[in-house]
Write a protein that holds these residues in place. Structure first.
Motif, PDB file in Angstrom:
ATOM      1  N   LYS A  79       0.832  -1.206   0.000  1.00  0.00           N
ATOM      2  CA  LYS A  79       0.000   0.000   0.000  1.00  0.00           C
ATOM      3  C   LYS A  79       0.867   1.257   0.000  1.00  0.00           C
ATOM      4  CE  LYS A  79      -4.501  -0.589   2.128  1.00  0.00           C
ATOM      5  NZ  LYS A  79      -5.193  -0.662   3.399  1.00  0.00           N
ATOM      6  N   LYS A  80       1.923   1.218   0.813  1.00  0.00           N
ATOM      7  CA  LYS A  80       2.796   2.390   0.908  1.00  0.00           C
ATOM      8  C   LYS A  80       3.650   2.537  -0.349  1.00  0.00           C
ATOM      9  CE  LYS A  80       3.043   2.897   5.854  1.00  0.00           C
ATOM     10  NZ  LYS A  80       3.800   2.585   7.052  1.00  0.00           N
ATOM     11  N   LEU A  81       4.044   1.396  -0.928  1.00  0.00           N
ATOM     12  CA  LEU A  81       4.903   1.454  -2.123  1.00  0.00           C
ATOM     13  C   LEU A  81       4.193   2.127  -3.290  1.00  0.00           C
ATOM     14  CD1 LEU A  81       6.688  -2.033  -2.287  1.00  0.00           C
ATOM     15  CD2 LEU A  81       7.681   0.157  -1.643  1.00  0.00           C
ATOM     16  N   ILE A  82       2.855   1.934  -3.354  1.00  0.00           N
ATOM     17  CA  ILE A  82       2.150   2.497  -4.510  1.00  0.00           C
ATOM     18  C   ILE A  82       1.646   3.923  -4.258  1.00  0.00           C
ATOM     19  CG2 ILE A  82       1.526   0.306  -5.612  1.00  0.00           C
ATOM     20  CD1 ILE A  82      -1.270   0.633  -4.339  1.00  0.00           C
ATOM     21  N   GLN A  83       1.888   4.415  -3.029  1.00  0.00           N
ATOM     22  CA  GLN A  83       1.545   5.816  -2.782  1.00  0.00           C
ATOM     23  C   GLN A  83       2.741   6.691  -3.163  1.00  0.00           C
ATOM     24  OE1 GLN A  83       0.383   5.734   1.308  1.00  0.00           O
ATOM     25  NE2 GLN A  83      -1.578   4.767   0.837  1.00  0.00           N
ATOM     26  N   ALA A  84       2.491   7.980  -3.237  1.00  0.00           N
ATOM     27  CA  ALA A  84       3.563   8.907  -3.655  1.00  0.00           C
ATOM     28  C   ALA A  84       4.824   8.718  -2.809  1.00  0.00           C
ATOM     29  CB  ALA A  84       3.055  10.331  -3.544  1.00  0.00           C
ATOM     30  N   GLU A  85       4.614   8.511  -1.497  1.00  0.00           N
ATOM     31  CA  GLU A  85       5.779   8.378  -0.600  1.00  0.00           C
ATOM     32  C   GLU A  85       6.629   7.130  -0.898  1.00  0.00           C
ATOM     33  OE1 GLU A  85       4.624   6.681   3.400  1.00  0.00           O
ATOM     34  OE2 GLU A  85       2.628   7.311   2.757  1.00  0.00           O
ATOM     35  N   GLY A  86       6.043   6.171  -1.623  1.00  0.00           N
ATOM     36  CA  GLY A  86       6.778   4.932  -1.893  1.00  0.00           C
ATOM     37  C   GLY A  86       7.428   4.894  -3.269  1.00  0.00           C
ATOM     38  N   ALA A  87       7.107   5.899  -4.097  1.00  0.00           N
ATOM     39  CA  ALA A  87       7.575   5.871  -5.487  1.00  0.00           C
ATOM     40  C   ALA A  87       9.097   5.766  -5.586  1.00  0.00           C
ATOM     41  CB  ALA A  87       7.086   7.115  -6.210  1.00  0.00           C
TER      42      ALA A  87
END
Ligand code: F6P
Length: 355
Positions: A79-87
């Motif tokens: 979930k975090k990887l696909i958010q902006a912060e995970g890019a």
């Protein structure tokens, strides 16, 4: 040019990871002794930070029947990887894969790991995944490795609890791992001779549970309940996960087990204890079943790598090892169907599901 293959283990560990690593190396070097295998350390985190080492043949000796993972593991929530912060993490994984000049990446993991494996595959990385988890909830495979080893441990816990429950004429609740699915609880519950099995897929009615405890106690003097970590009552089943956790937080509980124990004590005046084997279920050596499965899936992954068949995950289908496209299985959960044969068999032998 010899192939360069990266291998990593991601998510919660379990028995069998090392056996798969062992089998993969054995099988691939038997076909091509020149292949270089790079162990990526600590799961996807190792790929993000480019932490790896070239594995030598000796690194693989004596690991077949050991628990844990020689590579280390971690969770990198999808979930975090696909958010902006995970890019930037995804970008780093891609960059490092190319910097390491890898031909393929072998990924051992469960549900979350497979989602990220599918993502990396869609980003152009040559990925072959392998089905790991004690939860057995990965779509498209009959069994995941690690599951049967955990079943053995959880069954032994129930066996050991039986004697104390009988000596003290108590009700004992054994809380078994599995937050979203009840496969482990179902297998261990049947295998351990539990009287009542509570799994997330079949929400329980506390009054029915109490009735079942009363009747079992009357007939044999004690009662064993195998309750999944994620077991929930009828009312909780109507809530969203967030609401359920919030309500549990307000009550000062994480799982339902202690609430069930309290209700049994209050309504039936039967001394009740909760036992939580927890991560013990993930530890120790793989069972013989898992060692065999790990050998099969490891060897199959080696064959796929040599044939350059990527974007897939290895699966067990009946008695055949096969593969599924990552895109077809990633993000799907294999829950226990409430009408599953095992549920029917359990009911036939008098096990209650508290419905
Ligand atoms: O997915 C395997 C599993 O053991 C689940 O059964 C359990 O809910 C979870 O991992 C525990 O995770 P952690 O090791 O992060 O506490």
């Amino acid at each position: 040019m010899a192939m360069k293959i990266g291998i990593l283990t991601s998510g919660g560990d379990c028995a069998g990871l090392n056996a798969v690593i062992y089998a993969f190396e054995k099988a691939i070097t038997a076909i091509d002794p020149k292949v270089d295998i790079y162990g990526i350390l600590g799961g996807y985190t190792g790929l993000i930070n480019r932490e790896y080492k070239l594995l030598k043949h000796e690194d693989f000796s004596n690991i077949f029947n050991t628990g844990g993972t020689i590579l280390g593991s971690s969770r990198q929530p999808y979930k975090k990887l696909i958010q902006a912060e995970g890019a930037h993490k995804v970008a780093s994984m891609k960059e490092n894969y190319h910097k390491m000049d890898l031909d393929a990446l072998i990924i051992l993991g469960g549900q979350g790991t497979h989602k990220t494996a599918a993502l990396l595959s869609s980003e152009g990385l040559n990925v072959i995944a392998l089905p790991k988890t004690i939860d057995n909830d990965l779509w498209g495979t009959d069994f995941t490795f690690g599951f049967h080893s955990a079943v053995n441990v959880a069954t032994e816990c129930i066996d050991r609890i039986q004697t104390t429950a009988a000596s003290h004429r108590r009700a004992m609740i054994v809380e078994i791992m599995g937050n979203k699915v009840g496969w482990l609880t179902l297998y261990a519950g049947i295998g351990g001779g539990a009287d009542i099995i509570l799994i997330p897929e079949i929400p329980y009615d506390i009054n029915k549970v109490i009735k079942a405890v009363e009747s079992v106690k009357k007939s044999k003097g004690y009662c064993i309940i195998a309750a999944a970590e994620g077991a929930m009552d009828n009312e909780e089943a109507t809530l969203t996960k967030k609401e359920r956790y919030q309500k549990r937080g307000e009550r000062g509980e994480v799982t339902a087990s202690n609430r069930i124990a309290k209700a049994i004590e209050e309504k039936l005046n039967i001394e009740t204890r909760v036992v939580v084997p927890g991560h013990i279920q993930r530890g120790g050596a793989p069972s013989p079943y898992d060692r065999v499965l790990c050998s099969q899936v490891g060897a199959y992954a080696a064959k796929l790598a040599i044939e350059r068949k990527y974007g897939v995950t290895v699966a067990l289908n009946g008695d055949k090892i096969t593969s599924n496209k990552l895109d077809d299985i990633a993000g799907k959960t294999k829950v226990v169907p409430p009408k599953h044969e095992l549920i029917k068999a359990a009911k036939d032998i008098g096990i209650s599901f508290g419905e």
